[in-house]
Write a protein that holds these residues in place. Structure first.
Motif, short mmCIF file in Angstrom:
data_model
loop_
_atom_site.label_atom_id
_atom_site.label_comp_id
_atom_site.label_asym_id
_atom_site.label_seq_id
_atom_site.Cartn_x
_atom_site.Cartn_y
_atom_site.Cartn_z
N ASP A 134 4.99 -6.31 7.16
CA ASP A 134 4.31 -6.64 8.42
C ASP A 134 4.53 -8.10 8.83
N SER A 135 5.41 -8.81 8.11
CA SER A 135 5.57 -10.24 8.41
C SER A 135 7.03 -10.61 8.61
N LYS A 136 7.24 -11.74 9.25
CA LYS A 136 8.59 -12.25 9.48
C LYS A 136 9.27 -12.54 8.14
N SER A 137 8.52 -13.03 7.16
CA SER A 137 9.14 -13.31 5.85
C SER A 137 9.58 -12.02 5.16
N ASP A 138 8.87 -10.91 5.39
CA ASP A 138 9.30 -9.62 4.84
C ASP A 138 10.65 -9.24 5.46
N TYR A 139 10.73 -9.35 6.79
CA TYR A 139 11.96 -9.04 7.51
C TYR A 139 13.11 -9.92 7.03
N GLU A 140 12.85 -11.22 6.93
CA GLU A 140 13.90 -12.16 6.53
C GLU A 140 14.36 -11.91 5.10
N SER A 141 13.44 -11.53 4.23
CA SER A 141 13.80 -11.21 2.85
C SER A 141 14.70 -9.98 2.80
N ALA A 142 14.34 -8.94 3.56
CA ALA A 142 15.16 -7.72 3.61
C ALA A 142 16.54 -8.04 4.19
N GLN A 143 16.59 -8.86 5.24
CA GLN A 143 17.87 -9.23 5.85
C GLN A 143 18.75 -9.98 4.84
N ALA A 144 18.17 -10.95 4.14
CA ALA A 144 18.93 -11.74 3.17
C ALA A 144 19.42 -10.88 2.00
N PHE A 145 18.62 -9.88 1.64
CA PHE A 145 18.98 -8.99 0.52
C PHE A 145 19.90 -7.87 0.98
N ASP A 146 20.00 -7.67 2.28
CA ASP A 146 20.84 -6.64 2.90
C ASP A 146 20.33 -5.23 2.62
N CYS A 147 19.01 -5.07 2.68
CA CYS A 147 18.44 -3.73 2.59
C CYS A 147 17.77 -3.40 3.92
N ALA A 148 17.51 -2.12 4.12
CA ALA A 148 16.86 -1.67 5.35
C ALA A 148 15.44 -2.23 5.43
N PHE A 149 14.93 -2.32 6.65
CA PHE A 149 13.58 -2.85 6.85
C PHE A 149 12.86 -2.03 7.91
N VAL A 150 11.57 -1.81 7.68
CA VAL A 150 10.70 -1.18 8.67
C VAL A 150 9.51 -2.12 8.88
N LEU A 151 9.24 -2.44 10.13
CA LEU A 151 8.07 -3.24 10.48
C LEU A 151 6.92 -2.30 10.81
N VAL A 152 5.81 -2.45 10.10
CA VAL A 152 4.61 -1.70 10.45
C VAL A 152 3.70 -2.62 11.26
N LEU A 153 2.97 -2.03 12.20
CA LEU A 153 2.16 -2.82 13.12
C LEU A 153 0.74 -3.06 12.62
N THR A 154 0.46 -2.66 11.38
CA THR A 154 -0.81 -3.00 10.75
C THR A 154 -0.73 -4.45 10.27
N GLY A 155 -1.83 -4.98 9.77
CA GLY A 155 -1.82 -6.36 9.27
C GLY A 155 -1.39 -7.33 10.35
N LYS A 156 -0.36 -8.11 10.05
CA LYS A 156 0.17 -9.10 11.01
C LYS A 156 1.33 -8.53 11.81
N GLY A 157 1.50 -7.22 11.78
CA GLY A 157 2.66 -6.57 12.41
C GLY A 157 2.81 -6.83 13.90
N LEU A 158 1.71 -6.81 14.64
CA LEU A 158 1.82 -7.03 16.09
C LEU A 158 2.29 -8.45 16.40
#
Length: 184
Positions: A134-158
């Protein structure tokens, strides 16, 4: 346009904890009593267990900030495990970063060390993993690791959705809603 994940190639699902599995707080989740699951998240994990390894990669800077210690974190995770067991679910691996953001450690997301450890443990390539956060750091970690990512809109998702505007990512309302769509 949302990026489409080929779930037939995924062998492990990595979840952020706060804001994905349980309710998050700007004041930090500091005790088992404050650890409250998001509706449907535990049943969703139990469903994920039927086809995937399920791991958690979570920044827990509350430890580095002195708000709680690793024993309390273990108690929170035990509560999660006990509640998951009622749904016939479990977590296969938990990785956490206990450091303060200023510590300059290798494990804190958006760094990839937690994802690397999970991949090694399950003998997986990044292409066989998806990170749900649900965070930008989650997305950036997945991007750097080259794995798929899904953003959920719970938590800080919005708020994160605004920060990631224009990025090619899959977006779901919640972990429970995502799990409903897998295989459909």
């Amino acid at each position: 346009m949302d990026k489409v994940i080929d779930w037939s190639k995924i062998k492990a699902v990595v979840l952020d904890r706060d804001g994905v599995i349980n309710h998050d707080s700007d004041a930090y989740i500091k005790s088992p009593e404050e650890w409250i699951p998001i509706a449907g998240s535990l049943a969703a994990i139990a469903k994920l267990n039927q086809g995937f390894k399920v791991a958690i990669a979570t920044n827990q800077s509350g430890i580095g900030r002195g708000f709680y210690d690793e024993l309390v974190l273990a108690q929170m995770h035990q509560k999660m495990a006990d509640l998951l067991a009622k749904h016939h679910g479990h977590i296969d691996q938990i990785e956490f970063c206990p450091h303060h953001p200023d510590d300059g450690c290798e494990c804190r997301k958006p760094n990839t060390l937690m994802l690397e450890k999970i991949a090694r443990n399950f003998d997986l390539d990044p292409s066989e993993m998806v990170f749900i956060g649900d965070s930008k750091s989650d997305y950036e970690s997945a991007q750097a690791f080259d794995c798929a990512f899904v953003l959920v809109l719970t938590g800080k998702g919005l708020q994160t959705l605004e920060k990631l505007a224009g990025k090619d990512i899959q977006i779901e309302k919640s972990l429970a809603k995502l799990v409903e769509t897998i295989g459909n």
